[in-house]
Design a protein around this motif. Sequence first.
Motif, PDB file in Angstrom:
ATOM      1  N   ASP A 140      -4.697  10.873   8.823  1.00 34.83           N
ATOM      2  CA  ASP A 140      -4.959  11.490   7.541  1.00 34.83           C
ATOM      3  C   ASP A 140      -4.964  10.142   6.570  1.00 34.83           C
ATOM      4  N   PRO A 141      -6.235   9.644   5.912  1.00 35.39           N
ATOM      5  CA  PRO A 141      -5.910   8.651   5.131  1.00 35.39           C
ATOM      6  C   PRO A 141      -5.394   8.964   3.709  1.00 35.39           C
ATOM      7  N   GLU A 142      -5.416  10.135   3.424  1.00 35.36           N
ATOM      8  CA  GLU A 142      -4.840  10.555   2.112  1.00 35.36           C
ATOM      9  C   GLU A 142      -3.037  10.613   2.194  1.00 35.36           C
ATOM     10  N   GLU A 143      -3.099  10.942   3.504  1.00 38.34           N
ATOM     11  CA  GLU A 143      -1.421  10.988   3.749  1.00 38.34           C
ATOM     12  C   GLU A 143      -0.925   9.559   3.603  1.00 38.34           C
ATOM     13  N   TYR A 144      -1.639   8.522   4.167  1.00 32.43           N
ATOM     14  CA  TYR A 144      -1.130   7.164   4.020  1.00 32.43           C
ATOM     15  C   TYR A 144      -1.115   6.823   2.543  1.00 32.43           C
ATOM     16  N   VAL A 145      -2.108   7.028   1.751  1.00 34.53           N
ATOM     17  CA  VAL A 145      -1.816   6.689   0.335  1.00 34.53           C
ATOM     18  C   VAL A 145      -0.986   7.525  -0.420  1.00 34.53           C
ATOM     19  N   PHE A 146      -0.599   8.662  -0.014  1.00 31.09           N
ATOM     20  CA  PHE A 146       0.643   9.254  -0.409  1.00 31.09           C
ATOM     21  C   PHE A 146       2.095   8.676  -0.400  1.00 31.09           C
ATOM     22  N   ILE A 147       2.027   8.194   0.874  1.00 29.05           N
ATOM     23  CA  ILE A 147       3.351   7.643   1.489  1.00 29.05           C
ATOM     24  C   ILE A 147       3.506   6.393   0.584  1.00 29.05           C
ATOM     25  N   MET A 148       2.399   5.667   0.402  1.00 31.02           N
ATOM     26  CA  MET A 148       2.594   4.339  -0.083  1.00 31.02           C
ATOM     27  C   MET A 148       2.836   4.470  -1.599  1.00 31.02           C
ATOM     28  N   CYS A 149       2.185   5.471  -2.151  1.00 31.76           N
ATOM     29  CA  CYS A 149       2.476   5.690  -3.413  1.00 31.76           C
ATOM     30  C   CYS A 149       3.996   6.199  -3.658  1.00 31.76           C
TER      31      CYS A 149
ATOM     32  N   ARG B 130       3.099  -1.451 -14.090  1.00 29.96           N
ATOM     33  CA  ARG B 130       1.796  -2.264 -13.848  1.00 29.96           C
ATOM     34  C   ARG B 130       1.819  -3.266 -12.560  1.00 29.96           C
ATOM     35  N   ALA B 131       2.860  -4.194 -12.546  1.00 30.06           N
ATOM     36  CA  ALA B 131       3.013  -4.977 -11.217  1.00 30.06           C
ATOM     37  C   ALA B 131       3.223  -4.117  -9.963  1.00 30.06           C
ATOM     38  N   THR B 132       3.953  -3.111 -10.108  1.00 31.74           N
ATOM     39  CA  THR B 132       3.901  -2.290  -9.061  1.00 31.74           C
ATOM     40  C   THR B 132       2.652  -1.698  -8.543  1.00 31.74           C
ATOM     41  N   GLN B 133       1.905  -1.324  -9.497  1.00 32.04           N
ATOM     42  CA  GLN B 133       0.510  -0.495  -9.071  1.00 32.04           C
ATOM     43  C   GLN B 133      -0.453  -1.959  -8.243  1.00 32.04           C
ATOM     44  N   LEU B 134      -0.301  -2.863  -8.857  1.00 34.22           N
ATOM     45  CA  LEU B 134      -1.082  -3.989  -8.478  1.00 34.22           C
ATOM     46  C   LEU B 134      -0.685  -4.631  -7.096  1.00 34.22           C
ATOM     47  N   ALA B 135       0.665  -4.508  -6.792  1.00 29.64           N
ATOM     48  CA  ALA B 135       1.084  -4.966  -5.497  1.00 29.64           C
ATOM     49  C   ALA B 135       0.717  -4.083  -4.283  1.00 29.64           C
ATOM     50  N   TRP B 136       1.013  -2.735  -4.655  1.00 33.06           N
ATOM     51  CA  TRP B 136       1.014  -1.682  -3.751  1.00 33.06           C
ATOM     52  C   TRP B 136      -0.525  -1.513  -3.589  1.00 33.06           C
ATOM     53  N   ALA B 137      -1.561  -1.553  -4.373  1.00 35.33           N
ATOM     54  CA  ALA B 137      -2.900  -1.600  -4.025  1.00 35.33           C
ATOM     55  C   ALA B 137      -3.242  -2.629  -3.221  1.00 35.33           C
ATOM     56  N   ARG B 138      -2.821  -3.765  -3.178  1.00 33.07           N
ATOM     57  CA  ARG B 138      -3.114  -4.890  -2.225  1.00 33.07           C
ATOM     58  C   ARG B 138      -2.188  -4.650  -0.915  1.00 33.07           C
TER      59      ARG B 138
ATOM     60  N   ARG C  66       0.990  10.914 -10.287  1.00 31.73           N
ATOM     61  CA  ARG C  66       0.328  12.242 -10.279  1.00 31.73           C
ATOM     62  C   ARG C  66      -0.042  12.659  -8.881  1.00 31.73           C
ATOM     63  N   LEU C  67      -0.441  11.567  -7.911  1.00 27.68           N
ATOM     64  CA  LEU C  67      -0.741  11.707  -6.523  1.00 27.68           C
ATOM     65  C   LEU C  67       0.490  12.227  -5.807  1.00 27.68           C
TER      66      LEU C  67
ATOM     67  N   HIS D 111     -11.744   4.978   3.330  1.00 30.15           N
ATOM     68  CA  HIS D 111     -11.773   6.533   3.484  1.00 30.15           C
ATOM     69  C   HIS D 111     -11.256   7.331   2.162  1.00 30.15           C
ATOM     70  N   THR D 112     -10.562   6.670   1.511  1.00 33.01           N
ATOM     71  CA  THR D 112      -9.892   7.375   0.069  1.00 33.01           C
ATOM     72  C   THR D 112      -9.397   6.068  -0.801  1.00 33.01           C
ATOM     73  N   PRO D 113      -9.533   6.256  -1.947  1.00 34.58           N
ATOM     74  CA  PRO D 113      -9.307   5.241  -2.754  1.00 34.58           C
ATOM     75  C   PRO D 113      -7.608   4.981  -3.270  1.00 34.58           C
ATOM     76  N   PHE D 114      -7.148   3.945  -3.623  1.00 36.27           N
ATOM     77  CA  PHE D 114      -5.818   3.965  -3.965  1.00 36.27           C
ATOM     78  C   PHE D 114      -5.939   4.131  -5.654  1.00 36.27           C
ATOM     79  N   PRO D 115      -4.791   4.727  -6.202  1.00 34.07           N
ATOM     80  CA  PRO D 115      -4.615   5.013  -7.774  1.00 34.07           C
ATOM     81  C   PRO D 115      -4.810   3.869  -8.441  1.00 34.07           C
ATOM     82  N   ASP D 116      -5.562   3.776  -9.623  1.00 36.37           N
ATOM     83  CA  ASP D 116      -5.816   2.458 -10.352  1.00 36.37           C
ATOM     84  C   ASP D 116      -4.838   2.400 -11.572  1.00 36.37           C
ATOM     85  N   SER D 117      -3.459   3.346 -11.455  1.00 35.28           N
ATOM     86  CA  SER D 117      -2.590   3.083 -12.386  1.00 35.28           C
ATOM     87  C   SER D 117      -1.334   3.599 -11.982  1.00 35.28           C
ATOM     88  N   PHE D 118      -0.038   3.239 -12.366  1.00 31.93           N
ATOM     89  CA  PHE D 118       1.064   3.794 -12.028  1.00 31.93           C
ATOM     90  C   PHE D 118       1.192   5.289 -12.199  1.00 31.93           C
ATOM     91  N   ASP D 119       0.929   5.700 -13.398  1.00 32.13           N
ATOM     92  CA  ASP D 119       0.653   7.089 -13.667  1.00 32.13           C
ATOM     93  C   ASP D 119      -0.266   7.863 -12.685  1.00 32.13           C
TER      94      ASP D 119
END
Length: 326
Positions: A119-128, A152-160, A189-190, A177-185
Amino acid sequence: MGRGWRWIDRRIADLDPEVDYVEIVQLTNLYRMNRFVAHWGFAAGSPVAGINPAATDQVWRDGNSTSAKAPHKRVEDSNGHLLSWLEHGPDHEATRISIEMVNQYHAHFGKGTTSGLGDPEEYVFIMCLNATLLHTLQRRLGFAGFSPKEQRATQLAWARIAQHFRLATDGSPVLNHTPFPDSFDGMLRLVDDWIDRPWPESQSGHSYTTQQMEHFARTWFPKPLWPLGRAIVSTFLPPQVRRVQRIATPNLLLRTLAVGLMKSAFFFSTRIAPDPTVSYLDRRRMLAAADRDKPSEVDVTIHRKLARHEGGLQGMCPHAPAFHHD
């Protein structure tokens, strides 16, 4: 880099998160860290990562997994990979090697799954969740958490970092399959939205989280204080996680002691004690090199693979352990 009693905050103030996000993430996560806090973060975070029963089914595997049979190895290996990514940054070859090891592990155990490891959404959830956990725990203790620059640094690092992960089921990139959030907030929320889903109760989740609490308590406390050790984990689990995994809420005395102890520990490390001049991972490597601690198996493996990739030890990663085992 300058040094002084409170040098970390001064250094971060001089950095640009759009350019220096790797260093900011290192400073935010790896210098005031110690083994107790690293273990606590895993014990309090991994049950949240497994709020989906399909996830803890994969992790627990009816009591036949590493998590079930060797919880210390599970903690060490998981933290070894995670902290390596934060140390090296998302674009370093060491990070690519580490995440490929994780991808292969997932592929081995995720064949045929339709959720969790597929589940790609689960991967992104766990990374967030991993990215925001320290901030969230600090906020629950009454501290400010990450500054806007650290967020901001955290979001940039984890998006990569997320770009390197592949689904266990078909090997395709998760972010296809699913986007990564574009902000720490957006990451926060995710995480909240995932936790708030109407998950059913989970026996594997109960078994897994109960064992993590017990392992943490027995690792760090004498037997009379094991209830407090368990409470230091369960107090910080979201209520939804405690419901799904049938984990009892500690009584008021234990909750108060748990919060007070962790708040005092964070206050001491961030307000009273001098900032360490060496990261947690390098402190561990120095102890291992002096035969005063066991080396991290994950750290050694990553750097062996990195040395082979680079054609030998010359020019190797500066974070490589200061020892070489055949």
